[in-house]
Scaffold this motif. Structure first.
Motif: not given
Length: 147
Positions: A79-91
C-alpha cells in the motif's frame, strides 16, 4: 562438449524462449511473439533469484513450466507504493485513463512505471507496485543455448 557444460549453472550465459502466463492461461509476456529469444547471464539481475532457481540444472533443448506463487514471483502489492498525485503534475493535455501505465521520471533521471488506478477531480491515484504484484504466474521456458 560434455553434458555438464551445457547445464545451466550460477554464471551460465543462457539463450531461452519464455512465456509468462497467469494461472487463467492469459499471456503476460513472451519472447515467442517476435521470435526473439532472451539472452541473459545467470546472476546479472535480468531475472529475480526465484526465476533463476527454476533454470538451474536445465540443459539445451529442455522445455519446462514452473508455477511460481505471487510472493516468489513479483511479491504482494504494498500500500505504501500507491500515491495520490495532483492532476497539475501531469501535462495538461495528458489523457489519463484507469489501467494505463505511464513512466514517471525519478530524481536520478531514471523512469519508473506507474499504473493509473483512478482519476477523481484533481486527484490521480498511481500504483507503483509491479503490475503482476499479487499474481501467481506460470514461467514456461525452452532452453536454446547454454555457455
Amino acid at each position: 562438449m560434455s553434458e555438464s557444460a551445457q547445464q545451466i549453472g550460477e554464471k551460465s550465459q543462457v539463450i531461452l524462449h519464455f512465456d509468462l502466463k497467469l494461472n487463467d492461461g492469459s499471456a503476460v509476456d513472451s519472447t515467442r511473439v517476435n521470435n526473439k529469444p532472451a539472452k541473459m547471464v545467470m546472476g546479472d539481475g535480468s531475472l529475480t533469484p526465484n526465476f533463476e532457481k527454476c533454470l538451474l540444472g536445465l540443459s539445451v533443448g529442455d522445455k519446462k513450466a514452473f508455477s511460481i506463487n505471487a510472493n516468489d514471483a513479483f511479491g504482494m502489492p504494498n500500500p505504501d507504493n500507491i500515491y495520490h498525485v495532483d492532476r497539475t503534475k501531469f501535462a495538461s493535455d495528458a489523457e489519463l485513463k484507469e489501467g494505463m501505465i505511464m513512466g514517471f521520471a525519478q530524481p536520478d533521471g531514471s523512469e519508473v512505471p506507474g499504473i493509473i488506478r483512478s482519476v477523481a477531480g484533481h486527484s490521480v491515484t498511481v500504483d507503483f507496485n509491479h503490475p503482476l504484484a499479487g499474481q501467481d504466474v506460470i514461467f514456461d521456458v525452452e532452453i536454446i543455448d547454454v555457455k
